[in-house]
Design an enzyme around this catalytic site. Structure first.
Site, mmCIF file in Angstrom:
data_model
loop_
_atom_site.group_PDB
_atom_site.id
_atom_site.type_symbol
_atom_site.label_atom_id
_atom_site.label_comp_id
_atom_site.label_asym_id
_atom_site.label_seq_id
_atom_site.Cartn_x
_atom_site.Cartn_y
_atom_site.Cartn_z
ATOM 1 N N GLU A 398 -6.978 -4.099 0.712
ATOM 2 C CA GLU A 398 -6.234 -2.865 0.442
ATOM 3 C C GLU A 398 -6.401 -2.451 -1.008
ATOM 4 O O GLU A 398 -6.498 -3.309 -1.894
ATOM 5 C CB GLU A 398 -4.740 -3.108 0.696
ATOM 6 C CG GLU A 398 -4.313 -2.883 2.130
ATOM 7 C CD GLU A 398 -4.076 -1.414 2.443
ATOM 8 O OE1 GLU A 398 -4.752 -0.547 1.853
ATOM 9 O OE2 GLU A 398 -3.207 -1.119 3.268
ATOM 10 N N ASP A 399 -6.381 -1.149 -1.257
ATOM 11 C CA ASP A 399 -6.380 -0.672 -2.640
ATOM 12 C C ASP A 399 -4.972 -0.790 -3.233
ATOM 13 O O ASP A 399 -4.789 -1.320 -4.320
ATOM 14 C CB ASP A 399 -6.882 0.779 -2.716
ATOM 15 C CG ASP A 399 -6.253 1.678 -1.652
ATOM 16 O OD1 ASP A 399 -5.455 1.175 -0.827
ATOM 17 O OD2 ASP A 399 -6.547 2.888 -1.627
ATOM 18 N N ASP A 402 2.259 0.253 -1.113
ATOM 19 C CA ASP A 402 3.375 0.975 -1.716
ATOM 20 C C ASP A 402 4.638 0.654 -0.892
ATOM 21 O O ASP A 402 5.232 -0.400 -1.071
ATOM 22 C CB ASP A 402 2.995 2.460 -1.687
ATOM 23 C CG ASP A 402 3.991 3.363 -2.352
ATOM 24 O OD1 ASP A 402 4.901 2.854 -2.997
ATOM 25 O OD2 ASP A 402 3.863 4.596 -2.225
ATOM 26 N N PHE A 451 2.452 6.963 -10.071
ATOM 27 C CA PHE A 451 1.341 7.352 -9.203
ATOM 28 C C PHE A 451 0.043 7.097 -9.952
ATOM 29 O O PHE A 451 -0.167 7.624 -11.045
ATOM 30 C CB PHE A 451 1.451 8.824 -8.795
ATOM 31 C CG PHE A 451 0.519 9.156 -7.664
ATOM 32 C CD1 PHE A 451 0.899 8.944 -6.348
ATOM 33 C CD2 PHE A 451 -0.764 9.634 -7.931
ATOM 34 C CE1 PHE A 451 0.023 9.211 -5.306
ATOM 35 C CE2 PHE A 451 -1.644 9.893 -6.888
ATOM 36 C CZ PHE A 451 -1.251 9.682 -5.571
ATOM 37 N N ASP A 458 -7.183 8.368 -5.273
ATOM 38 C CA ASP A 458 -7.296 9.801 -5.562
ATOM 39 C C ASP A 458 -5.950 10.484 -5.739
ATOM 40 O O ASP A 458 -4.900 9.937 -5.390
ATOM 41 C CB ASP A 458 -8.022 10.493 -4.401
ATOM 42 C CG ASP A 458 -7.113 10.638 -3.183
ATOM 43 O OD1 ASP A 458 -6.449 9.632 -2.823
ATOM 44 O OD2 ASP A 458 -7.036 11.738 -2.605
ATOM 45 N N ARG A 464 -11.287 9.778 -7.968
ATOM 46 C CA ARG A 464 -11.749 8.505 -7.395
ATOM 47 C C ARG A 464 -12.851 7.861 -8.239
ATOM 48 O O ARG A 464 -13.022 6.652 -8.238
ATOM 49 C CB ARG A 464 -12.326 8.724 -5.987
ATOM 50 C CG ARG A 464 -11.292 9.078 -4.936
ATOM 51 C CD ARG A 464 -11.907 8.892 -3.546
ATOM 52 N NE ARG A 464 -11.198 9.636 -2.515
ATOM 53 C CZ ARG A 464 -10.138 9.198 -1.860
ATOM 54 N NH1 ARG A 464 -9.630 8.030 -2.157
ATOM 55 N NH2 ARG A 464 -9.566 9.938 -0.925
HETATM 56 P P1 5GP Z 1 2.304 2.758 1.884
HETATM 57 O O1 5GP Z 1 2.135 2.956 3.354
HETATM 58 O O2 5GP Z 1 2.252 1.322 1.454
HETATM 59 O O3 5GP Z 1 3.547 3.445 1.359
HETATM 60 O O4 5GP Z 1 1.168 3.559 1.153
HETATM 61 C C1 5GP Z 1 -0.097 3.219 1.235
HETATM 62 C C2 5GP Z 1 -1.003 4.352 0.898
HETATM 63 O O5 5GP Z 1 -0.401 5.374 0.088
HETATM 64 C C3 5GP Z 1 -2.117 3.795 0.055
HETATM 65 O O6 5GP Z 1 -3.128 3.245 0.860
HETATM 66 C C4 5GP Z 1 -2.539 4.989 -0.739
HETATM 67 O O7 5GP Z 1 -3.431 5.745 0.009
HETATM 68 C C5 5GP Z 1 -1.268 5.792 -0.921
HETATM 69 N N1 5GP Z 1 -0.636 5.528 -2.238
HETATM 70 C C6 5GP Z 1 0.515 4.895 -2.479
HETATM 71 N N2 5GP Z 1 0.762 4.836 -3.798
HETATM 72 C C7 5GP Z 1 -0.275 5.447 -4.409
HETATM 73 C C8 5GP Z 1 -0.611 5.723 -5.769
HETATM 74 O O8 5GP Z 1 0.084 5.368 -6.734
HETATM 75 N N3 5GP Z 1 -1.781 6.380 -5.994
HETATM 76 C C9 5GP Z 1 -2.590 6.792 -4.986
HETATM 77 N N4 5GP Z 1 -3.706 7.444 -5.327
HETATM 78 N N5 5GP Z 1 -2.311 6.567 -3.694
HETATM 79 C C10 5GP Z 1 -1.166 5.892 -3.401
#
Ligand code: 5GP
Length: 483
Positions: A398-399, A402, A451, A458, A464
């Site tokens: 995973e990148d 959140d 963020f 992105d 990116r």
């Molecule tokens: P989650 O489901 O854990 O809330 O969010 C996961 C997805 O939200 C990540 O894979 C990413 O695409 C997006 N996301 C959450 N936080 C960030 C952030 O700080 N920056 C970016 N670019 N994307 C985020």
């Protein structure tokens, strides 16, 4: 076939010759450190002396270790591989799991996995240590321990017989006092290390640029003696900056030819006396080019619009990624892995991570889209896996995690395909925002509620391609919401 006994005896011949040569002591010990690391096929080596109070070890020679690691703080003999003080060679296979490692985080950042140490003994008393650092997890053999103990004996004799020992000790104690002052502050860069003023505006400008790119720096951290008369230093050179991440000293210069010639002369002398020191003389356009070369953004001068602050530099990401890959390679040794990523944010991380995993592996990607409302978001898969994962060891890459909702959904989906094991590696963990408690096995960095963009991540499809990870200006996000 390679016979370790034979290669160790060859290495010992070379090490004894170096230790017994006419080389200045410090230079000889640095060469010994280099040859020792090479013989054990390790990444680095350090030679340390016990301080007069016999409480700390201070490094007097090293090879293959970044200055950042060398400056991690004083090694306490009771906390760091304490059995060495009882006169034994001691090994740690996994630094992250062993309580005898005093700075496990610093070691992990450096990519160090295993350590082997042996005492320097003079008349049966421990006066210092020699240590070997391996990036791969290593079960050191008795032959490795015997070899290192023999090198330790050679070093101890070289120290004792050296006329310079006394001078070195005094010099070392003085430099340790200075270094302690620097290392008392745990994190760099820190305000207490900041000079109240710079001697030139170009230096201030350079420091600001380094700050923006989160490149750690020290201002005039070390003076190198260049000439001596009757054991007294008559000329010194103090480079303007040291960048620990790049293990690089930098001397800034203007375009004035007379100054450049003089500085070049000093630099030539410095390089001759301290060949292990990496130093560059730079003017403004040189340093912008240098930053670009090391991957710090398009070009220093045009800071990236919308990015408030760089959170993790390219080098930091690379170093952390390598350390994660090594741990994964070790934990999955003997297995074949399937890495699965979710497009598109993970592309940079996946690409770097997989190149450092030393296992047979395959890669697959999924794509998802979000629908529903802000209060009740939902996820659906728009591209599923190309191949079956039934009975295979799967590592979800995973990148960023959140709230954990996406990962939770994807893990449930993958579990239903019966993999032999399913684990998660994420580069970023925004733990403060977690709504669903998903298990994370490998974490690059924990980040605050900001963020972030860059290195694959992105904002509205952009950013990116930044080589670093930065925090986006919240006003930009707010403005985007209003539009
Ligand atoms: P989650 O489901 O854990 O809330 O969010 C996961 C997805 O939200 C990540 O894979 C990413 O695409 C997006 N996301 C959450 N936080 C960030 C952030 O700080 N920056 C970016 N670019 N994307 C985020």
């Amino acid at each position: 076939m390679d016979n370790p006994g034979n290669s160790y005896s060859q290495a010992l011949k070379q090490i004894a010759k170096t230790a017994n040569s006419a080389l200045p002591l410090r230079k000889a010990l640095n060469t010994v450190a280099k040859n020792t690391a090479k013989a054990i096929k390790a990444a680095g080596c350090s030679i340390m002396l016990l301080n007069p109070q016999k409480a700390h070890l201070d490094i007097i020679a090293a090879h293959g270790l970044s200055d950042l690691y060398l400056r991690k703080g004083a090694l306490n003999v009771h906390k760091s591989l304490p059995e060495i003080m009882q006169g034994k060679a001691v090994a740690i296979v996994d630094v992250s799991q062993d309580k005898r490692a005093q700075y496990p985080e610093a070691a992990e950042m450096e990519g160090i996995c295993s350590i082997l140490g042996a005492p320097l003994l003079q008349k049966g008393e421990v006066v210092g240590e020699i240590r070997i650092y391996s990036h791969e997890p290593k079960h050191f053999s008795q032959a490795d321990k015997d070899f290192l103990s023999t090198v330790a004996n050679i070093v101890a004799i070289a120290l004792e017989k050296s006329e310079l020992y006394r001078v070195l000790k005094a010099d070392h104690e003085e430099s340790v006092t200075k270094r302690r002052k620097l290392t008392e502050t745990p994190k760099l860069p820190s305000s207490s290390l900041r000079p109240s003023s710079f001697s030139h505006t170009s230096e201030e400008e350079f420091a600001k640029l380094l700050d923006f790119y989160r490149i750690e720096w020290l201002y005039e951290p070390r003076s190198f003696p260049l000439t001596w008369q009757d054991n007294k230093v008559t000329e010194m050179f103090t480079p303007d900056f040291y960048l620990p991440e790049l293990d690089l000293y930098i001397e800034l210069t203007t375009l004035k030819q007379s100054l450049i010639t003089q500085k070049n002369r000093k630099l030539r002398r410095l390089k001759g006396l301290y060949p292990e020191v990496n130093i560059k003389l730079l003017n403004k356009s040189d340093y912008l080019r240098l930053l670009a070369k090391y991957g710090y953004g398009p070009l220093g001068e045009t800071k990236v619009e919308g990015v408030n602050q760089v959170l993790f530099s390219h080098t930091q990401i690379q170093r952390r990624t390598r350390a994660l890959a090594k741990r994964i390679s070790y934990n999955y040794r003997g297995h074949q892995l399937v890495l699965i990523g979710i497009l598109k944010g993970v592309v940079c991380f996946m690409s770097d991570l997989m190149q450092h995993i030393s296992l047979p592996l395959t890669v697959d990607f999924m794509a998802i889209s979000y629908y529903g409302s802000n209060t009740e978001p939902a996820v659906k898969i728009t591209k599923d896996l190309d191949t079956s994962i039934a009975g295979l060891d799967v590592l979800m890459v995973e990148d960023i995690v959140d709230t954990g909702m996406t990962l939770n959904y994807v893990l449930n989906h993958l579990s239903s395909h019966s993999p032999a094991s399913l684990r998660v590696c994420t580069l970023l963990d925004k733990r403060v925002r977690r709504l669903i408690d998903v298990p994370l096995d490998y974490i690059g960095f924990e980040i605050p509620d900001e963020f972030v963009v860059g290195y694959g991540l992105d904002y509205r499809g952009e950013y990116r391609n930044l080589s670093f990870i930065g925090a986006l200006n919240p006003e930009l996000i707010e403005k985007g919401r209003r539009e």
